[in-house]
Write a protein that holds these residues in place. Structure first.
Motif, PDB file in Angstrom:
ATOM      1  N   ASP A  79     -92.791  93.208  -9.588  1.00 22.49           N
ATOM      2  CA  ASP A  79     -93.515  94.156  -8.719  1.00 22.49           C
ATOM      3  C   ASP A  79     -94.847  94.565  -9.351  1.00 22.49           C
ATOM      4  OD1 ASP A  79     -91.669  94.081  -6.751  1.00 22.49           O
ATOM      5  OD2 ASP A  79     -90.629  95.922  -7.343  1.00 22.49           O
ATOM      6  N   ILE A  80     -94.843  94.837 -10.654  1.00 23.13           N
ATOM      7  CA  ILE A  80     -96.090  95.223 -11.342  1.00 23.13           C
ATOM      8  C   ILE A  80     -97.079  94.052 -11.335  1.00 23.13           C
ATOM      9  CG2 ILE A  80     -97.084  95.758 -13.618  1.00 23.13           C
ATOM     10  CD1 ILE A  80     -94.809  97.628 -14.134  1.00 23.13           C
ATOM     11  N   PHE A  81     -96.604  92.855 -11.582  1.00 19.72           N
ATOM     12  CA  PHE A  81     -97.482  91.675 -11.580  1.00 19.72           C
ATOM     13  C   PHE A  81     -98.083  91.455 -10.185  1.00 19.72           C
ATOM     14  CE2 PHE A  81     -97.074  88.832 -15.470  1.00 19.72           C
ATOM     15  CZ  PHE A  81     -96.639  89.841 -16.300  1.00 19.72           C
ATOM     16  N   LEU A  82     -97.259  91.697  -9.153  1.00 17.71           N
ATOM     17  CA  LEU A  82     -97.745  91.534  -7.771  1.00 17.71           C
ATOM     18  C   LEU A  82     -98.775  92.609  -7.439  1.00 17.71           C
ATOM     19  CD1 LEU A  82     -94.558  90.869  -5.605  1.00 17.71           C
ATOM     20  CD2 LEU A  82     -96.598  89.420  -5.713  1.00 17.71           C
ATOM     21  N   SER A  83     -98.414  93.869  -7.712  1.00 21.11           N
ATOM     22  CA  SER A  83     -99.296  94.989  -7.367  1.00 21.11           C
ATOM     23  C   SER A  83    -100.603  94.933  -8.149  1.00 21.11           C
ATOM     24  CB  SER A  83     -98.607  96.325  -7.667  1.00 21.11           C
ATOM     25  OG  SER A  83     -97.372  96.368  -7.036  1.00 21.11           O
ATOM     26  N   SER A  84    -100.567  94.350  -9.359  1.00 23.45           N
ATOM     27  CA  SER A  84    -101.788  94.239 -10.168  1.00 23.45           C
ATOM     28  C   SER A  84    -102.641  93.052  -9.746  1.00 23.45           C
ATOM     29  CB  SER A  84    -101.445  94.056 -11.650  1.00 23.45           C
ATOM     30  OG  SER A  84    -100.483  94.961 -12.061  1.00 23.45           O
ATOM     31  N   GLY A  85    -102.127  92.257  -8.817  1.00 20.29           N
ATOM     32  CA  GLY A  85    -102.872  91.086  -8.336  1.00 20.29           C
ATOM     33  C   GLY A  85    -102.765  89.883  -9.261  1.00 20.29           C
ATOM     34  N   ILE A  86    -101.849  89.960 -10.248  1.00 21.75           N
ATOM     35  CA  ILE A  86    -101.690  88.837 -11.181  1.00 21.75           C
ATOM     36  C   ILE A  86    -100.889  87.709 -10.507  1.00 21.75           C
ATOM     37  CG2 ILE A  86    -100.735  88.145 -13.421  1.00 21.75           C
ATOM     38  CD1 ILE A  86    -101.008  91.167 -14.186  1.00 21.75           C
ATOM     39  N   LEU A  87     -99.877  88.115  -9.749  1.00 22.22           N
ATOM     40  CA  LEU A  87     -99.072  87.157  -8.981  1.00 22.22           C
ATOM     41  C   LEU A  87     -99.428  87.274  -7.507  1.00 22.22           C
ATOM     42  CD1 LEU A  87     -95.345  87.362 -10.175  1.00 22.22           C
ATOM     43  CD2 LEU A  87     -96.944  85.473 -10.511  1.00 22.22           C
ATOM     44  N   LYS A  88     -99.387  86.145  -6.815  1.00 22.63           N
ATOM     45  CA  LYS A  88     -99.723  86.173  -5.375  1.00 22.63           C
ATOM     46  C   LYS A  88     -98.468  86.295  -4.511  1.00 22.63           C
ATOM     47  CE  LYS A  88    -104.155  85.193  -6.104  1.00 22.63           C
ATOM     48  NZ  LYS A  88    -104.091  85.941  -7.369  1.00 22.63           N
ATOM     49  N   GLU A  89     -97.368  85.691  -4.986  1.00 24.90           N
ATOM     50  CA  GLU A  89     -96.158  85.743  -4.156  1.00 24.90           C
ATOM     51  C   GLU A  89     -94.957  86.268  -4.930  1.00 24.90           C
ATOM     52  OE1 GLU A  89     -94.179  81.557  -4.038  1.00 24.90           O
ATOM     53  OE2 GLU A  89     -96.318  81.273  -3.627  1.00 24.90           O
ATOM     54  N   LYS A  90     -94.048  86.911  -4.197  1.00 25.91           N
ATOM     55  CA  LYS A  90     -92.869  87.533  -4.817  1.00 25.91           C
ATOM     56  C   LYS A  90     -91.924  86.453  -5.343  1.00 25.91           C
ATOM     57  CE  LYS A  90     -89.744  91.236  -4.584  1.00 25.91           C
ATOM     58  NZ  LYS A  90     -90.015  92.329  -5.463  1.00 25.91           N
ATOM     59  N   LEU A  91     -91.434  86.701  -6.548  1.00 30.46           N
ATOM     60  CA  LEU A  91     -90.473  85.783  -7.151  1.00 30.46           C
ATOM     61  C   LEU A  91     -89.094  86.389  -7.008  1.00 30.46           C
ATOM     62  CD1 LEU A  91     -91.635  84.697 -10.697  1.00 30.46           C
ATOM     63  CD2 LEU A  91     -90.849  83.218  -8.881  1.00 30.46           C
ATOM     64  N   LYS A  92     -88.122  85.588  -6.613  1.00 32.68           N
ATOM     65  CA  LYS A  92     -86.767  86.141  -6.491  1.00 32.68           C
ATOM     66  C   LYS A  92     -85.843  85.499  -7.520  1.00 32.68           C
ATOM     67  CE  LYS A  92     -86.740  88.207  -2.074  1.00 32.68           C
ATOM     68  NZ  LYS A  92     -87.575  87.565  -1.062  1.00 32.68           N
ATOM     69  N   SER A  93     -84.921  86.319  -8.039  1.00 35.98           N
ATOM     70  CA  SER A  93     -84.003  85.771  -9.041  1.00 35.98           C
ATOM     71  C   SER A  93     -82.586  85.721  -8.479  1.00 35.98           C
ATOM     72  CB  SER A  93     -84.035  86.616 -10.308  1.00 35.98           C
ATOM     73  OG  SER A  93     -83.508  87.884 -10.036  1.00 35.98           O
ATOM     74  N   GLU A  94     -82.478  85.291  -7.212  1.00 34.87           N
ATOM     75  CA  GLU A  94     -81.149  85.297  -6.597  1.00 34.87           C
ATOM     76  C   GLU A  94     -80.262  84.151  -7.071  1.00 34.87           C
ATOM     77  OE1 GLU A  94     -82.467  85.415  -2.623  1.00 34.87           O
ATOM     78  OE2 GLU A  94     -82.786  87.585  -2.673  1.00 34.87           O
ATOM     79  N   SER A  95     -80.904  83.051  -7.476  1.00 34.71           N
ATOM     80  CA  SER A  95     -80.093  81.916  -7.924  1.00 34.71           C
ATOM     81  C   SER A  95     -79.727  82.118  -9.390  1.00 34.71           C
ATOM     82  CB  SER A  95     -80.870  80.622  -7.759  1.00 34.71           C
ATOM     83  OG  SER A  95     -81.871  80.566  -8.757  1.00 34.71           O
ATOM     84  N   ARG A  96     -79.076  81.144  -9.958  1.00 34.97           N
ATOM     85  CA  ARG A  96     -78.719  81.231 -11.386  1.00 34.97           C
ATOM     86  C   ARG A  96     -79.752  80.540 -12.263  1.00 34.97           C
ATOM     87  NH1 ARG A  96     -73.097  83.167 -12.828  1.00 34.97           N
ATOM     88  NH2 ARG A  96     -72.659  84.214 -10.879  1.00 34.97           N
ATOM     89  N   LYS A  97     -80.886  80.181 -11.650  1.00 27.96           N
ATOM     90  CA  LYS A  97     -81.926  79.522 -12.447  1.00 27.96           C
ATOM     91  C   LYS A  97     -82.475  80.491 -13.486  1.00 27.96           C
ATOM     92  CE  LYS A  97     -84.839  76.475 -10.849  1.00 27.96           C
ATOM     93  NZ  LYS A  97     -85.806  75.683 -10.060  1.00 27.96           N
ATOM     94  N   LEU A  98     -82.705  80.000 -14.670  1.00 26.64           N
ATOM     95  CA  LEU A  98     -83.174  80.869 -15.756  1.00 26.64           C
ATOM     96  C   LEU A  98     -84.663  80.687 -16.035  1.00 26.64           C
ATOM     97  CD1 LEU A  98     -80.091  80.432 -18.108  1.00 26.64           C
ATOM     98  CD2 LEU A  98     -80.591  82.350 -16.599  1.00 26.64           C
ATOM     99  N   ILE A  99     -85.273  79.692 -15.362  1.00 24.58           N
ATOM    100  CA  ILE A  99     -86.722  79.500 -15.483  1.00 24.58           C
ATOM    101  C   ILE A  99     -87.309  79.468 -14.074  1.00 24.58           C
ATOM    102  CG2 ILE A  99     -88.577  77.995 -16.279  1.00 24.58           C
ATOM    103  CD1 ILE A  99     -86.709  76.858 -18.382  1.00 24.58           C
ATOM    104  N   LEU A 100     -88.237  80.373 -13.806  1.00 25.54           N
ATOM    105  CA  LEU A 100     -88.869  80.417 -12.482  1.00 25.54           C
ATOM    106  C   LEU A 100     -90.370  80.246 -12.660  1.00 25.54           C
ATOM    107  CD1 LEU A 100     -86.985  83.571 -11.097  1.00 25.54           C
ATOM    108  CD2 LEU A 100     -86.414  81.185 -10.674  1.00 25.54           C
ATOM    109  N   GLU A 101     -90.961  79.347 -11.876  1.00 19.88           N
ATOM    110  CA  GLU A 101     -92.402  79.090 -12.028  1.00 19.88           C
ATOM    111  C   GLU A 101     -93.174  79.426 -10.770  1.00 19.88           C
ATOM    112  OE1 GLU A 101     -92.163  75.347 -15.145  1.00 19.88           O
ATOM    113  OE2 GLU A 101     -93.841  75.508 -13.739  1.00 19.88           O
ATOM    114  N   THR A 102     -94.335  80.041 -10.951  1.00 15.28           N
ATOM    115  CA  THR A 102     -95.223  80.332  -9.822  1.00 15.28           C
ATOM    116  C   THR A 102     -96.606  80.714 -10.348  1.00 15.28           C
ATOM    117  OG1 THR A 102     -95.500  81.637  -7.813  1.00 15.28           O
ATOM    118  CG2 THR A 102     -94.614  82.811  -9.686  1.00 15.28           C
TER     119      THR A 102
END
Ligand code: PRP
Length: 212
Positions: A19-42
């Motif tokens: 949320d902080i990365f999104l609100s600061s404009g660092i990230l463009k899209e929301k990342l979700k951690s619903e799966s069991r993946k331990l590495i998420l890229e965006t």
């Protein structure tokens, strides 16, 4: 463009960091951690979802460039990393707790206190400064069980909502210090990826200063 690897604790701190990365404009899209993946890229970022107490290890060794870790963990482990920013999330208190009836014993200068904790270093330095000798019993979790079962009279632990203490009939006896989550940075990444990392720090700093 260089990829930035971020070590973040799984769970609520991960959501709040995104949320902080999104609100600061660092990230463009929301990342979700619903799966069991331990590495998420965006967006040029790679997020590693790790155990909270392992975050400093990933950052100190340079496997991650930056990370998010609470003061409780940083004070306990004293990792060799930069700590440029308080993220103002993950607020909790590090306290001494016990059964209400043991409060008097705590304040009556006993010769040795028995204390169970996940934080042996914080516990040792807190009581050393107070001039009280302690016998520390290190546990990995559910520390609140210790006073109930007579393993020790007291515990040193973090309190967030206070529910765990309350539901187990324990009370805060002494306050050690508050704790919030800090952004931590690998010392070499801070030099080799300076522009990108400074940009991240500035963006978050601006966002926090406008919103607090
Ligand atoms: C932490 C902490 C307390 C609890 C405090 O434990 O060690 O037990 O949370 O939160 P509360 O004040 O909101 O009840 P955690 O959930 O990390 O589990 P653990 O005991 O297995 O470490």
């Amino acid at each position: 463009m260089s990829l930035i690897t971020v070590a973040v604790p799984k769970g609520r701190l991960f959501e709040q960091t995104v949320d902080i990365f999104l609100s600061s404009g660092i990230l463009k899209e929301k990342l979700k951690s619903e799966s069991r993946k331990l590495i998420l890229e965006t967006d040029g970022f790679r997020f590693l979802l790790v155990r909270a107490k392992d975050v400093p290890t990933y950052v100190e060794n340079g496997v991650a460039d930056i990370g998010v870790a609470g003061d409780d963990i940083l004070l306990e482990q004293q990792p060799e990393v930069y700590k440029p920013l308080d993220l103002g999330i993950g607020y909790c208190n590090i306290v001494v707790a016990g059964k209400p009836e043991d409060r008097e014993k705590y304040f009556s200068n006993p010769s040795v206190l028995k204390v169970s904790t996940k934080y042996p270093n914080i516990t040792e330095s807190f009581f050393k400064e107070k001039g009280i000798r302690v016998q520390i019993i290190e546990l990995y979790g559910s520390v609140e069980l210790a006073p109930l079962l007579g393993l020790s009279e007291f515990i040193v632990d973090i309190v967030e909502t206070g529910r765990t203490l309350k539901e187990n009939g324990l009370v805060v006896i002494d306050n050690i210090r508050p704790s919030t989550a800090k952004l931590i940075v690998n010392r070499i990444s801070y030099k080799t990826k300076r522009n990108k990392i400074t940009g991240i720090i500035n963006s978050i700093e601006n966002y926090i200063s406008v919103n607090t």
